[in-house]
Structures are given as C-alpha cells and as structure tokens.
Design a protein around this motif. Structure first.
Motif, PDB file in Angstrom:
ATOM      1  N   GLU A   1      19.816  38.846  45.401  1.00  0.00           N
ATOM      2  CA  GLU A   1      20.244  40.131  45.300  1.00  0.00           C
ATOM      3  C   GLU A   1      21.579  40.031  44.277  1.00  0.00           C
ATOM      4  O   GLU A   1      22.312  39.568  44.608  1.00  0.00           O
ATOM      5  N   ILE A   2      21.474  41.273  43.299  1.00  0.00           N
ATOM      6  CA  ILE A   2      22.727  41.414  42.524  1.00  0.00           C
ATOM      7  C   ILE A   2      23.553  42.598  43.065  1.00  0.00           C
ATOM      8  O   ILE A   2      23.075  43.499  43.247  1.00  0.00           O
ATOM      9  N   LEU A   3      24.900  42.195  43.020  1.00  0.00           N
ATOM     10  CA  LEU A   3      25.657  43.316  43.853  1.00  0.00           C
ATOM     11  C   LEU A   3      26.408  43.990  43.186  1.00  0.00           C
ATOM     12  O   LEU A   3      26.970  43.489  42.138  1.00  0.00           O
ATOM     13  N   ALA A   4      26.559  45.421  43.275  1.00  0.00           N
ATOM     14  CA  ALA A   4      27.740  45.988  42.722  1.00  0.00           C
ATOM     15  C   ALA A   4      29.050  45.871  43.326  1.00  0.00           C
ATOM     16  O   ALA A   4      29.319  45.105  44.349  1.00  0.00           O
ATOM     17  N   ASP A   5      29.981  46.403  42.727  1.00  0.00           N
ATOM     18  CA  ASP A   5      31.317  46.144  43.226  1.00  0.00           C
ATOM     19  C   ASP A   5      31.651  46.908  44.377  1.00  0.00           C
ATOM     20  O   ASP A   5      32.529  46.470  44.971  1.00  0.00           O
ATOM     21  N   ASP A   6      30.595  47.676  44.996  1.00  0.00           N
ATOM     22  CA  ASP A   6      30.710  48.189  46.482  1.00  0.00           C
ATOM     23  C   ASP A   6      30.255  47.399  47.400  1.00  0.00           C
ATOM     24  O   ASP A   6      30.148  47.353  48.831  1.00  0.00           O
TER      25      ASP A   6
ATOM     26  N   TRP B   1      35.198  36.158  34.336  1.00  0.00           N
ATOM     27  CA  TRP B   1      34.341  37.372  34.928  1.00  0.00           C
ATOM     28  C   TRP B   1      33.545  37.080  36.121  1.00  0.00           C
ATOM     29  O   TRP B   1      33.144  35.908  36.144  1.00  0.00           O
ATOM     30  N   ILE B   2      33.361  37.800  37.115  1.00  0.00           N
ATOM     31  CA  ILE B   2      32.647  37.411  38.193  1.00  0.00           C
ATOM     32  C   ILE B   2      31.391  38.386  38.602  1.00  0.00           C
ATOM     33  O   ILE B   2      31.906  39.713  38.646  1.00  0.00           O
ATOM     34  N   ILE B   3      30.375  38.029  38.690  1.00  0.00           N
ATOM     35  CA  ILE B   3      29.242  38.770  39.331  1.00  0.00           C
ATOM     36  C   ILE B   3      28.662  38.243  40.812  1.00  0.00           C
ATOM     37  O   ILE B   3      27.989  37.311  40.929  1.00  0.00           O
TER      38      ILE B   3
ATOM     39  N   ILE C   1      31.180  34.031  28.310  1.00  0.00           N
ATOM     40  CA  ILE C   1      30.653  32.828  28.255  1.00  0.00           C
ATOM     41  C   ILE C   1      30.465  32.559  29.852  1.00  0.00           C
ATOM     42  O   ILE C   1      31.120  32.723  30.860  1.00  0.00           O
ATOM     43  N   ALA C   2      28.849  32.371  30.068  1.00  0.00           N
ATOM     44  CA  ALA C   2      28.302  32.109  31.404  1.00  0.00           C
ATOM     45  C   ALA C   2      28.749  30.447  31.854  1.00  0.00           C
ATOM     46  O   ALA C   2      28.736  29.622  30.839  1.00  0.00           O
ATOM     47  N   GLU C   3      29.511  30.219  32.698  1.00  0.00           N
ATOM     48  CA  GLU C   3      29.917  28.809  33.334  1.00  0.00           C
ATOM     49  C   GLU C   3      29.248  28.356  34.609  1.00  0.00           C
ATOM     50  O   GLU C   3      28.939  27.165  34.577  1.00  0.00           O
ATOM     51  N   HIS C   4      29.312  29.206  35.541  1.00  0.00           N
ATOM     52  CA  HIS C   4      28.967  28.745  36.868  1.00  0.00           C
ATOM     53  C   HIS C   4      28.051  29.275  37.564  1.00  0.00           C
ATOM     54  O   HIS C   4      28.119  30.740  37.544  1.00  0.00           O
ATOM     55  N   THR C   5      26.986  29.064  38.060  1.00  0.00           N
ATOM     56  CA  THR C   5      26.195  29.352  39.037  1.00  0.00           C
ATOM     57  C   THR C   5      26.175  28.618  40.350  1.00  0.00           C
ATOM     58  O   THR C   5      25.862  27.585  40.199  1.00  0.00           O
ATOM     59  N   VAL C   6      26.459  29.394  41.583  1.00  0.00           N
ATOM     60  CA  VAL C   6      26.811  28.395  42.636  1.00  0.00           C
ATOM     61  C   VAL C   6      25.314  27.836  43.305  1.00  0.00           C
ATOM     62  O   VAL C   6      25.270  26.773  43.789  1.00  0.00           O
TER      63      VAL C   6
ATOM     64  N   SER D   1      27.022  34.275  47.188  1.00  0.00           N
ATOM     65  CA  SER D   1      27.514  33.258  46.081  1.00  0.00           C
ATOM     66  C   SER D   1      27.842  34.222  44.783  1.00  0.00           C
ATOM     67  O   SER D   1      28.074  35.395  44.840  1.00  0.00           O
ATOM     68  N   SER D   2      27.995  33.575  43.565  1.00  0.00           N
ATOM     69  CA  SER D   2      28.211  34.311  42.578  1.00  0.00           C
ATOM     70  C   SER D   2      27.759  33.642  41.199  1.00  0.00           C
ATOM     71  O   SER D   2      27.451  32.414  41.391  1.00  0.00           O
ATOM     72  N   ILE D   3      27.913  34.498  40.106  1.00  0.00           N
ATOM     73  CA  ILE D   3      27.867  34.007  38.962  1.00  0.00           C
ATOM     74  C   ILE D   3      29.029  34.297  38.063  1.00  0.00           C
ATOM     75  O   ILE D   3      29.348  35.633  38.222  1.00  0.00           O
ATOM     76  N   SER D   4      29.735  33.159  37.512  1.00  0.00           N
ATOM     77  CA  SER D   4      30.891  33.491  36.822  1.00  0.00           C
ATOM     78  C   SER D   4      31.123  32.819  35.654  1.00  0.00           C
ATOM     79  O   SER D   4      30.326  32.015  34.873  1.00  0.00           O
ATOM     80  N   GLY D   5      31.999  33.284  34.796  1.00  0.00           N
ATOM     81  CA  GLY D   5      32.207  32.676  33.486  1.00  0.00           C
ATOM     82  C   GLY D   5      33.766  33.064  32.846  1.00  0.00           C
ATOM     83  O   GLY D   5      34.615  33.560  33.630  1.00  0.00           O
ATOM     84  N   ARG D   6      34.103  32.688  31.524  1.00  0.00           N
ATOM     85  CA  ARG D   6      35.389  33.085  31.164  1.00  0.00           C
ATOM     86  C   ARG D   6      35.124  33.862  29.749  1.00  0.00           C
ATOM     87  O   ARG D   6      33.985  34.171  29.433  1.00  0.00           O
TER      88      ARG D   6
END
Length: 312
Positions: A69-74, A145-147, A36-41, A156-161
């Motif tokens: 920019e969408i960042l990968a884990d690296d 989850w965090i992207i 579920i998407a919950e937060h966009t900073v 910043s980040s896009i996150s949810g649960r």
C-alpha cells in the motif's frame, strides 16, 4: 503516468547514464534539484525516479506476497500494488492528484480530509508510476524525501535524497588508479561522468571474473562467453534493470564481456578517502580490487563569466 506508457518508461528509465533522464525540469525547488531513490526497506520493493520537464515521477514494483500500500500524508492508502495488478482508491484525493504533475480538479464525490475507501483495479501489472509532491524539495533544510508504504500491514518506507543540479564553482571528478588497474590481468576500465558516475569494464581473460556489489555479493560475471548478471544480488536489484526475476541464478546480458553500469561506490563521500570495487575469480581463491578516488577541479566558465555545467 498512463498505464500504456509504463513498460516503455520502465525500460528507458533504467538507462541511468543517459543525460536525457536527468533533464532540467520545472520540478522541486526552482527545478534545480533531482530526487534520488536510495532505500527501500522491503526487498520485494523496487523504486526508481524519473525527472522530466513536467515533474518528478516515481515508479514502484512489488514482487512480494499480498499488497504493497502506498500511503498519503494522512496515513491512508491511495494505491495498492500486488503481483496480480494495481488498485486505486477512487475515494482518496491523492489517487487523482498524483496522476498529473500540476493541479487537477477532484471529482465531486471526493473531498480532502474525508476518509473513505473505494478500491478499483487500474492495471494488470505489478508496478505503477505516479507524480508525488514529496519528491519536490521544499527548502534548504529539506535534505531527504520519504514515501510511507505498508506491506501486508507492516509499515516501511521508500526514501532518498535530493541532488543539486546547479552548476557548482568546483566539481568533483571520480578518478581511477591506473597503476592498480594495470596489475589486474586482462581487464580494462573506463569511468563515465554524469549525474551518477558509471564504470565500464571490458575483460579479455580466459577464466571467469566476478564483480561484487556494495554488499560483497556476486553481481556480474565476465568470461570469454560474455557478461552475466546475478539477478538476486542486491546490487542488480538496486540498478533496476531488466530482468528483475529469473528462473536461474545467472542471466546472460551480452555475448561480449563488457558492461557499463552506474555504481554508488563512485559517488564522492567525505567519510572515505577512496572508492573500491572488489573482484574475485570464479572459485573465489583470488581477490583483487579496482580502486580510485576523487579530484576537485574548478568548473569551466564561458565568455559571459557564468559557471556552466560540463558535459564531461
């Protein structure tokens, strides 16, 4: 997600009370968890999730200046989104890995662990959808989850649960205080139970009635002429329904003064005893509230003795 399907998915994804959007798929941990998407900073970033039998997809739109920019884990960017369109980093493995739900062979010039950059345009739209492994629940301790993203150099980040799709022994129903509702003139309300609870309001008054969002900002306006949405309200932006931008503050949604939407305030929380949705008249002189609570009931079972998800 292919570019040709973006607009179609973007429209259908907004119908969050539809059971089809939340079908059980082979995604996450045993296919029993829904991200579920919950937060966009950043307020210029809108994100939505679609769960399908193939996997979990995220759709992101950016309306701000410069690039998102969408960042990968690296920590390197594999996508960048702007109002002029979308570019992909054709030298980053995640640009290819996120295009399909399963495994995909990498082009011979792309190597994991090798940082290079080759940006090429992939869409003229200000949004993009992709499969992201970070939307899959890994274990019981994996609650959120965090992207990671970066807008014009600012991180910043896009996150949810994760929401469980496993049918529980007990389920929690959202309830409406009918006595309180009766005290609000010309308004009727109906609750709709789904993966995310929704509410439908119908108004028969001669004046205007305004519904406030979670931030106490005007979001909907009911009147004899129909229902309007205040597009710039954070509540409307979180819904992700079209339109996302408009030349005027209020946009008419329907000529009928009735509307249904999923509302996060209806979600059960152990921190509060009840939920409420504030209402005010058009000049702000009278404030009322729709209120309700939650009721825990035992889930129904079939003849096989197993507990099954209710359609209620």
């Amino acid at each position: 997600m292919t570019v040709n399907n973006m607009k179609i998915v973007f429209a259908t994804l907004l119908l969050t009370v539809s059971g089809g959007v939340y079908s059980h798929g082979d995604s996450g941990a045993s296919g029993e968890w829904l991200p579920i998407a919950e937060h966009t900073v950043d307020s210029n970033v809108m994100a939505q999730i679609q769960n399908s039998p193939l996997g979990n997809e995220i759709l992101v739109e950016y309306t701000g200046e410069g690039y998102l920019e969408i960042l990968a884990d690296d920590g390197e960017a594999f996508l960048r989104i702007s109002t002029a369109g979308v570019e992909g980093n054709w030298d980053h493995p995640d640009f290819y890995k996120t295009q399909v739900a399963g495994e995909r062979p990498l082009p011979e010039w792309v190597k994991d662990g090798v940082v290079k950059t080759l940006w090429k345009p992939v869409s003229n739209n200000a949004y993009w959808g992709w499969y992201d492994a970070r939307l899959e629940k890994q274990n019981d301790a994996h609650k959120q989850w965090i992207i990671s993203v970066r807008a014009n150099g600012e991180s910043s980040s896009i996150s949810g649960r994760f929401k469980s799709l496993t049918a529980p022994t007990y389920r929690t129903l959202v309830t409406l205080d009918r006595k309180n509702l009766a005290e609000i003139s010309n308004l009727s309300a109906m609750l709709i139970s789904d993966v995310q609870a929704a509410i439908r309001l119908s108004y028969k008054g001669k004046d205007k009635l305004i519904v406030l969002d979670e931030n106490d900002e005007p979001m909907f306006r009911f009147s004899p002429a129909g229902i309007e949405a205040r597009i710039e309200s954070r509540g409307w932006q979180r819904l992700g329904r079209l339109p996302l931008t408009a030349a005027k503050e209020w946009v008419k949604l329907s000529s009928q003064p009735a509307y249904t939407w999923p509302d996060s305030r209806l979600s059960y929380s152990s921190d509060v005893a009840s939920w409420s949705i504030p209402l005010i008249n058009s000049n702000g002189s009278t404030e009322q509230q729709l209120i309700g609570g939650w009721l825990k009931v035992k889930s129904p079972t079939n003849d096989d003795g197993m507990t099954h998800r209710s359609s209620e």
